[in-house]
Design a protein around this motif. Structure first.
Motif, mmCIF file in Angstrom:
data_model
loop_
_atom_site.group_PDB
_atom_site.id
_atom_site.type_symbol
_atom_site.label_atom_id
_atom_site.label_comp_id
_atom_site.label_asym_id
_atom_site.label_seq_id
_atom_site.Cartn_x
_atom_site.Cartn_y
_atom_site.Cartn_z
ATOM 1 N N MET A 54 0.810 -1.196 0.035
ATOM 2 C CA MET A 54 0.055 -0.065 -0.069
ATOM 3 C C MET A 54 0.764 1.095 -0.078
ATOM 4 S SD MET A 54 -2.778 -1.193 -0.509
ATOM 5 C CE MET A 54 -4.354 -1.049 0.157
ATOM 6 N N LYS A 55 2.099 1.124 -0.495
ATOM 7 C CA LYS A 55 2.950 2.380 -0.520
ATOM 8 C C LYS A 55 2.625 3.220 -1.414
ATOM 9 C CE LYS A 55 7.402 0.775 1.376
ATOM 10 N NZ LYS A 55 8.747 0.331 0.840
ATOM 11 N N SER A 56 2.020 2.843 -2.527
ATOM 12 C CA SER A 56 1.591 3.460 -3.703
ATOM 13 C C SER A 56 0.262 4.472 -3.157
ATOM 14 C CB SER A 56 1.251 2.692 -4.934
ATOM 15 O OG SER A 56 0.179 1.990 -4.584
ATOM 16 N N PHE A 57 -0.425 3.837 -2.335
ATOM 17 C CA PHE A 57 -1.544 4.819 -1.990
ATOM 18 C C PHE A 57 -0.962 5.822 -1.166
ATOM 19 C CE2 PHE A 57 -5.229 5.430 0.864
ATOM 20 C CZ PHE A 57 -6.234 5.918 -0.118
ATOM 21 N N ARG A 58 -0.101 5.852 -0.347
ATOM 22 C CA ARG A 58 0.644 6.925 0.303
ATOM 23 C C ARG A 58 0.766 8.234 -0.740
ATOM 24 N NH1 ARG A 58 3.754 3.529 4.312
ATOM 25 N NH2 ARG A 58 5.499 4.087 2.693
ATOM 26 N N GLY A 59 1.163 7.710 -1.805
ATOM 27 C CA GLY A 59 1.488 8.946 -3.091
ATOM 28 C C GLY A 59 0.310 9.380 -3.413
ATOM 29 N N VAL A 60 -0.720 8.637 -3.498
ATOM 30 C CA VAL A 60 -2.267 9.178 -3.770
ATOM 31 C C VAL A 60 -2.503 10.252 -2.747
ATOM 32 C CG1 VAL A 60 -4.413 8.734 -4.362
ATOM 33 C CG2 VAL A 60 -2.580 7.216 -5.610
ATOM 34 N N MET A 61 -2.434 9.576 -1.561
ATOM 35 C CA MET A 61 -2.966 10.498 -0.509
ATOM 36 C C MET A 61 -2.240 11.763 -0.321
ATOM 37 S SD MET A 61 -3.568 7.628 2.532
ATOM 38 C CE MET A 61 -3.953 8.853 3.827
ATOM 39 N N ALA A 62 -0.901 11.745 -0.504
ATOM 40 C CA ALA A 62 0.039 12.949 -0.445
ATOM 41 C C ALA A 62 -0.431 13.929 -1.651
ATOM 42 C CB ALA A 62 1.243 12.667 -0.792
ATOM 43 N N GLY A 63 -0.493 13.383 -2.773
ATOM 44 C CA GLY A 63 -1.133 14.408 -3.827
ATOM 45 C C GLY A 63 -2.351 15.019 -3.505
ATOM 46 N N GLY A 92 3.699 14.781 5.495
ATOM 47 C CA GLY A 92 4.917 14.098 6.183
ATOM 48 C C GLY A 92 4.463 12.994 7.052
ATOM 49 N N LEU A 93 3.247 13.037 7.453
ATOM 50 C CA LEU A 93 2.855 11.963 8.544
ATOM 51 C C LEU A 93 2.089 10.969 8.125
ATOM 52 C CD1 LEU A 93 1.729 14.621 11.114
ATOM 53 C CD2 LEU A 93 4.041 13.574 10.985
ATOM 54 N N LEU A 94 2.082 10.635 6.754
ATOM 55 C CA LEU A 94 1.287 9.657 6.182
ATOM 56 C C LEU A 94 1.643 8.209 6.523
ATOM 57 C CD1 LEU A 94 0.785 10.937 2.165
ATOM 58 C CD2 LEU A 94 -0.925 10.818 4.293
ATOM 59 N N ARG A 95 2.722 7.990 7.006
ATOM 60 C CA ARG A 95 3.187 6.628 7.785
ATOM 61 C C ARG A 95 2.534 6.375 8.886
ATOM 62 N NH1 ARG A 95 8.821 4.776 5.778
ATOM 63 N NH2 ARG A 95 9.074 5.890 3.825
ATOM 64 N N GLN A 96 2.054 7.250 9.532
ATOM 65 C CA GLN A 96 1.093 6.961 10.690
ATOM 66 C C GLN A 96 -0.036 6.352 10.572
ATOM 67 O OE1 GLN A 96 3.211 7.468 13.367
ATOM 68 N NE2 GLN A 96 4.765 8.503 12.052
ATOM 69 N N LEU A 105 -13.696 10.051 1.200
ATOM 70 C CA LEU A 105 -14.283 8.495 1.657
ATOM 71 C C LEU A 105 -14.126 7.521 0.537
ATOM 72 C CD1 LEU A 105 -17.461 9.955 3.311
ATOM 73 C CD2 LEU A 105 -15.641 8.671 4.375
ATOM 74 N N TRP A 106 -14.213 8.116 -0.901
ATOM 75 C CA TRP A 106 -14.148 7.181 -1.977
ATOM 76 C C TRP A 106 -12.929 6.885 -2.094
ATOM 77 C CZ3 TRP A 106 -11.230 8.155 -6.810
ATOM 78 C CH2 TRP A 106 -11.688 7.431 -7.791
ATOM 79 N N LEU A 107 -11.669 7.484 -2.020
ATOM 80 C CA LEU A 107 -10.405 7.088 -1.715
ATOM 81 C C LEU A 107 -10.098 5.846 -0.670
ATOM 82 C CD1 LEU A 107 -8.220 9.956 -2.432
ATOM 83 C CD2 LEU A 107 -8.407 8.183 -4.050
ATOM 84 N N PHE A 108 -10.605 6.084 0.395
ATOM 85 C CA PHE A 108 -10.578 5.002 1.468
ATOM 86 C C PHE A 108 -11.410 3.929 1.057
ATOM 87 C CE2 PHE A 108 -9.853 8.793 4.540
ATOM 88 C CZ PHE A 108 -8.438 8.712 4.346
ATOM 89 N N TRP A 109 -12.496 3.930 0.271
ATOM 90 C CA TRP A 109 -13.030 2.816 0.087
ATOM 91 C C TRP A 109 -12.259 2.088 -1.146
ATOM 92 C CZ3 TRP A 109 -15.023 1.406 -5.177
ATOM 93 C CH2 TRP A 109 -15.890 0.224 -4.962
ATOM 94 N N LEU A 110 -11.802 2.932 -2.168
ATOM 95 C CA LEU A 110 -10.858 2.014 -3.059
ATOM 96 C C LEU A 110 -9.666 1.352 -2.239
ATOM 97 C CD1 LEU A 110 -10.467 4.692 -5.800
ATOM 98 C CD2 LEU A 110 -11.592 2.464 -5.990
ATOM 99 N N ARG A 111 -9.030 2.057 -1.347
ATOM 100 C CA ARG A 111 -7.765 1.144 -0.789
ATOM 101 C C ARG A 111 -8.383 0.164 0.021
ATOM 102 N NH1 ARG A 111 -5.149 3.967 4.562
ATOM 103 N NH2 ARG A 111 -7.114 3.752 5.183
#
Length: 116
Positions: free
Chosen positions: A1-10, A53-57, A93-99
């Motif tokens: 799920m590392k790639s999802f962190r990039g989507v979240m950061a964007g 910067g805190l997306l790993r948490q 909410l849509w992104l979290f559902w996709l994840r």
């Protein structure tokens, strides 16, 4: 799920830009940038950037949803900012559902990359 962190950061950077672009609306329709409303919008935009910067948490999803709730709470002072919060809440909410869906498919072994 590392790639999802990039989507979240964007998404967080995009949302911070949109919230910061709401400052002229606060200046024009609200009580000005120097008011509590203006400083609150600036603080939320800065908090969105800090969240990058805190997306790993593990607790960052709760913080993101709380920031969306803070934007929606502007419905009393400035409804235009609350609309931004509603739009981004729906997107999160849509992104979290996709994840969750990708994690479920990964656990079941149904992803195309897992097929032989």
């Amino acid at each position: 799920m590392k790639s999802f962190r990039g989507v979240m950061a964007g998404m967080l950077v995009l949302e911070a830009i949109v919230v910061a672009l709401a400052l002229p609306v606060v200046a024009w329709l609200g009580s000005g940038i120097g008011s509590v409303t203006g400083w609150s919008v600036i603080a939320i935009a800065a908090a969105l950037l800090v969240c990058c910067g805190l997306l790993r948490q593990s607790w960052i999803t709760v913080v993101i949803l709380l920031l969306q709730a803070a934007l929606i709470a502007f419905v009393v002072a400035l409804p235009a900012v609350a609309i931004i919060g509603l739009i981004f809440l729906a997107t999160w909410l849509w992104l979290f559902w996709l994840r969750r869906d990708v994690a479920r498919r990964m656990a079941e072994g149904r992803l195309p990359s897992q097929q032989v």
